[in-house]
Design an enzyme around this catalytic site. Sequence first.
Site, PDB file in Angstrom:
ATOM      1  N   HIS A  19      -2.319  10.775  -0.141  1.00  0.00           N
ATOM      2  CA  HIS A  19      -2.339   9.363  -0.526  1.00  0.00           C
ATOM      3  C   HIS A  19      -2.460   9.206  -2.037  1.00  0.00           C
ATOM      4  CE1 HIS A  19      -3.146   5.123   0.254  1.00  0.00           C
ATOM      5  NE2 HIS A  19      -4.116   5.197  -0.634  1.00  0.00           N
ATOM      6  N   GLU A  34       0.831  -1.212   0.000  1.00  0.00           N
ATOM      7  CA  GLU A  34       0.000   0.000   0.000  1.00  0.00           C
ATOM      8  C   GLU A  34       0.863   1.259   0.000  1.00  0.00           C
ATOM      9  OE1 GLU A  34      -3.148  -0.194   2.904  1.00  0.00           O
ATOM     10  OE2 GLU A  34      -3.584   1.937   2.714  1.00  0.00           O
ATOM     11  N   LYS A  56      -7.038  -0.552  11.664  1.00  0.00           N
ATOM     12  CA  LYS A  56      -6.443  -1.014  10.398  1.00  0.00           C
ATOM     13  C   LYS A  56      -5.239  -0.139  10.055  1.00  0.00           C
ATOM     14  CE  LYS A  56      -5.876  -1.523   5.777  1.00  0.00           C
ATOM     15  NZ  LYS A  56      -5.060  -0.678   4.881  1.00  0.00           N
ATOM     16  N   ASP A 103       4.402 -14.201  11.964  1.00  0.00           N
ATOM     17  CA  ASP A 103       3.056 -14.658  11.619  1.00  0.00           C
ATOM     18  C   ASP A 103       2.070 -13.505  11.803  1.00  0.00           C
ATOM     19  OD1 ASP A 103       0.532 -15.809  11.578  1.00  0.00           O
ATOM     20  OD2 ASP A 103       1.146 -17.614  12.653  1.00  0.00           O
TER      21      ASP A 103
HETATM   22  P1  NAD Z   1       9.845 -23.039  16.942  1.00  0.00           P
HETATM   23  O1  NAD Z   1       9.227 -24.214  17.607  1.00  0.00           O
HETATM   24  O2  NAD Z   1      10.405 -23.234  15.568  1.00  0.00           O
HETATM   25  O3  NAD Z   1      11.006 -22.435  17.858  1.00  0.00           O
HETATM   26  C1  NAD Z   1      10.885 -22.337  19.248  1.00  0.00           C
HETATM   27  C2  NAD Z   1      11.905 -23.212  19.910  1.00  0.00           C
HETATM   28  O4  NAD Z   1      13.217 -22.682  19.670  1.00  0.00           O
HETATM   29  C3  NAD Z   1      11.788 -23.258  21.417  1.00  0.00           C
HETATM   30  O5  NAD Z   1      10.840 -24.227  21.807  1.00  0.00           O
HETATM   31  C4  NAD Z   1      13.215 -23.580  21.869  1.00  0.00           C
HETATM   32  O6  NAD Z   1      13.418 -24.950  21.929  1.00  0.00           O
HETATM   33  C5  NAD Z   1      14.083 -23.038  20.738  1.00  0.00           C
HETATM   34  N1  NAD Z   1      14.864 -21.822  21.122  1.00  0.00           N
HETATM   35  C6  NAD Z   1      16.177 -21.603  20.835  1.00  0.00           C
HETATM   36  N2  NAD Z   1      16.573 -20.407  21.298  1.00  0.00           N
HETATM   37  C7  NAD Z   1      15.519 -19.843  21.901  1.00  0.00           C
HETATM   38  C8  NAD Z   1      15.300 -18.597  22.555  1.00  0.00           C
HETATM   39  N3  NAD Z   1      16.259 -17.680  22.702  1.00  0.00           N
HETATM   40  N4  NAD Z   1      14.059 -18.318  23.007  1.00  0.00           N
HETATM   41  C9  NAD Z   1      13.057 -19.187  22.852  1.00  0.00           C
HETATM   42  N5  NAD Z   1      13.199 -20.402  22.257  1.00  0.00           N
HETATM   43  C10 NAD Z   1      14.427 -20.736  21.775  1.00  0.00           C
HETATM   44  O7  NAD Z   1       8.890 -21.793  16.832  1.00  0.00           O
HETATM   45  P2  NAD Z   1       7.654 -21.267  17.650  1.00  0.00           P
HETATM   46  O8  NAD Z   1       7.990 -19.838  17.951  1.00  0.00           O
HETATM   47  O9  NAD Z   1       7.289 -22.135  18.800  1.00  0.00           O
HETATM   48  O10 NAD Z   1       6.483 -21.326  16.549  1.00  0.00           O
HETATM   49  C11 NAD Z   1       6.271 -20.294  15.655  1.00  0.00           C
HETATM   50  C12 NAD Z   1       5.520 -20.790  14.423  1.00  0.00           C
HETATM   51  O11 NAD Z   1       4.314 -21.448  14.790  1.00  0.00           O
HETATM   52  C13 NAD Z   1       5.131 -19.679  13.520  1.00  0.00           C
HETATM   53  O12 NAD Z   1       5.629 -19.949  12.245  1.00  0.00           O
HETATM   54  C14 NAD Z   1       3.607 -19.719  13.511  1.00  0.00           C
HETATM   55  O13 NAD Z   1       3.119 -19.350  12.239  1.00  0.00           O
HETATM   56  C15 NAD Z   1       3.306 -21.134  13.832  1.00  0.00           C
HETATM   57  N6  NAD Z   1       1.985 -21.462  14.418  1.00  0.00           N
HETATM   58  C16 NAD Z   1       1.088 -20.513  14.834  1.00  0.00           C
HETATM   59  C17 NAD Z   1      -0.135 -20.880  15.399  1.00  0.00           C
HETATM   60  C18 NAD Z   1      -1.089 -19.795  15.884  1.00  0.00           C
HETATM   61  O14 NAD Z   1      -0.760 -18.623  15.911  1.00  0.00           O
HETATM   62  N7  NAD Z   1      -2.325 -20.127  16.321  1.00  0.00           N
HETATM   63  C19 NAD Z   1      -0.426 -22.227  15.578  1.00  0.00           C
HETATM   64  C20 NAD Z   1       0.518 -23.183  15.171  1.00  0.00           C
HETATM   65  C21 NAD Z   1       1.730 -22.784  14.609  1.00  0.00           C
END
Ligand code: NAD
Length: 429
Positions: free
Chosen positions: A384, A81, A270, A286
Site C-alpha cells: 500500500h 484511495e 470497510k 447512491d
Molecule cells: P426513479 O424514480 O428516477 O426511476 C424509477 C422509475 O423509472 C420507475 O418508477 C419506473 O416508472 C421507471 N422505469 C423505467 N424503466 C424501468 C425499469 N426497467 N425498471 C424499473 N423502473 C423503470 O428512480 P428510483 O430508482 O425510484 O430512485 C432512485 C433515487 O432515489 C436515487 O437517486 C436515490 O439517491 C434516491 N433516494 C434514496 C433514498 C434512500 O435511499 N433512503 C430516499 C429517497 C430518494
Amino acid sequence: MTTSRIAGFYNLPLGERLDKLAKSTGFALDELAAFHSSGLTADQANHMVENSIGTFNLPLGLGLNFVVNGREVLIPMAIEEPSVVAGASFMAKLARTGGGFTVTTSAPEMIGQIQVLDVKDLMKASMELYEHKAELLAEVNSIDPVLKKFGGGARDLEVRIIEESPIGSFLVVHLIYDVRDAMGANAVNTACEKLALPIELITGGRVHLRILSNLADHRLVKASCTVLLKELAFTSADGRAFTGEQVRDRIIEAWAFAAADPYRAATHNKGIMNGVDAVVIATGNDWRAIEAGAHAYASRDGRYTSLSTWGKDLDGNLSGQLEMPMTVGIIGGATKVHPTAKAALRLMGVKTAAELASIIASVGLAQNLAALRALATEGIQLGHMSLHARQVAIAAGATGMQIDEVAAHMVAEKTIRIDKAEEILKEMK
Ligand code: NAD
C-alpha cells in the site's frame, strides 16, 4: 468483449490507456470520452443539487481480469484511495483460473415502511390489514404503469407490531415492492404515500412516516469465488516465501477474527466497501444507501459481523462468499444523467440492475481478498505504502517526474511522511 485481461495496461502512459481500451473493446474513442473529462458539466450539476457551485472529481481506475458469471467484464472504479483498483484486479486474476466469480441475485424487491400510530387494538388492526391485502396491493399497482410494463409491482404486505419504543407500541406496515431495474427509492416512497389513506381507513390509526428501508434484506446478492492453491503461493516483496496452503490458512484465520469481533469486522467490511463503493459511485448510484444497507445487514443477528465468509473447498482450495443487500439501479437517479456513469454502464455491457449488482459484489469480494491476503502475509503497508507514497509526494509539492522519484526515495528509506517528502524535494532542488 473478448477478454478483461489487458496485458501491460498499468505500465501504459496515461495518454495511451483510452486508446488501448478502445482497441481492446471495440468502443469508439468518443464513446469513452466521458472518462477523461469531469463528465458532468456545471450546468448539468446545477439541475441535480441545490446551490450548486461546481463539480467534484475523483480518480477513475479500470478494474481488470474480472469474469462474472462467465462473462469478461472491465470495471470502472471511482475512488481516491491507492491500491484498491490494483488489489481488486490482481485478485480477479487469481480467481480466473478457478472460474472467476459466480453470483446470484434475489428478486429486486425493496421494502417500504408505513408507520401507523394511535391504533386502539394493534392485533385487530393487523388482522384487518391482512384481510385487505389484495386491494392494498392492487392500489399500489395502479400507480406506476411503466414499472408494471417491465414486470415490477407490489408483491406483498407484512404487518409488524413494534411492542416497545420511546413513544410506546405502534404498527408498521411493510410494502414489498419489486422495482426491477431501478434503485427504487422514489418508486417505493410514492407507493407508501399512496397507501397512507387506505391504511388509516382500515386501522382507524394515524399514518406517520412513509419511506423505504435501506435494510433491503429482500434484495440480496451472493457472490462466490474459488482461488486455486497454486495461485495463492507467492514470495513477498521482502523475500518471504509462502506456500498456497499457508496463504489459504492465514486468510481463513484473518477472516475468523472479523467473524468473531465487531472491531475487526468494521475494518474488514470497510475493505469490502472499498471495492463496492468504487463501482457504485462510478455508475452514479447512491452509495449512502448501499453503505447503510450493508452495515445494517452485517448486524442482522444482533451482533455486527463480517459480510463475507472464507474457508476451503473439498480440494483444499480457498473459497470465499459475500452476501449483502445491493440496491443499485440502471434507471433513474444519476445513472441516466451523469455522462461518466452512462459510459461506465455501457463499458460493462450491463443490461439489468441484477447484472450490475453481480459485478459490484464480485469487486467487493475481490477487494476483501486483496486486503486479507496482504494482512495475512506481508502486511498491508508494504504494498500500500509505495502507492500512498506518490500521494504524499504530490501533497509535498512534487510534480511530473519528481513524484515517482520522491516516492521511491521514501519507500527505500521506509519513511513515508510529508516532512520526509519535503526534505527530499529540497535536496533535489
Ligand atoms: P426513479 O424514480 O428516477 O426511476 C424509477 C422509475 O423509472 C420507475 O418508477 C419506473 O416508472 C421507471 N422505469 C423505467 N424503466 C424501468 C425499469 N426497467 N425498471 C424499473 N423502473 C423503470 O428512480 P428510483 O430508482 O425510484 O430512485 C432512485 C433515487 O432515489 C436515487 O437517486 C436515490 O439517491 C434516491 N433516494 C434514496 C433514498 C434512500 O435511499 N433512503 C430516499 C429517497 C430518494
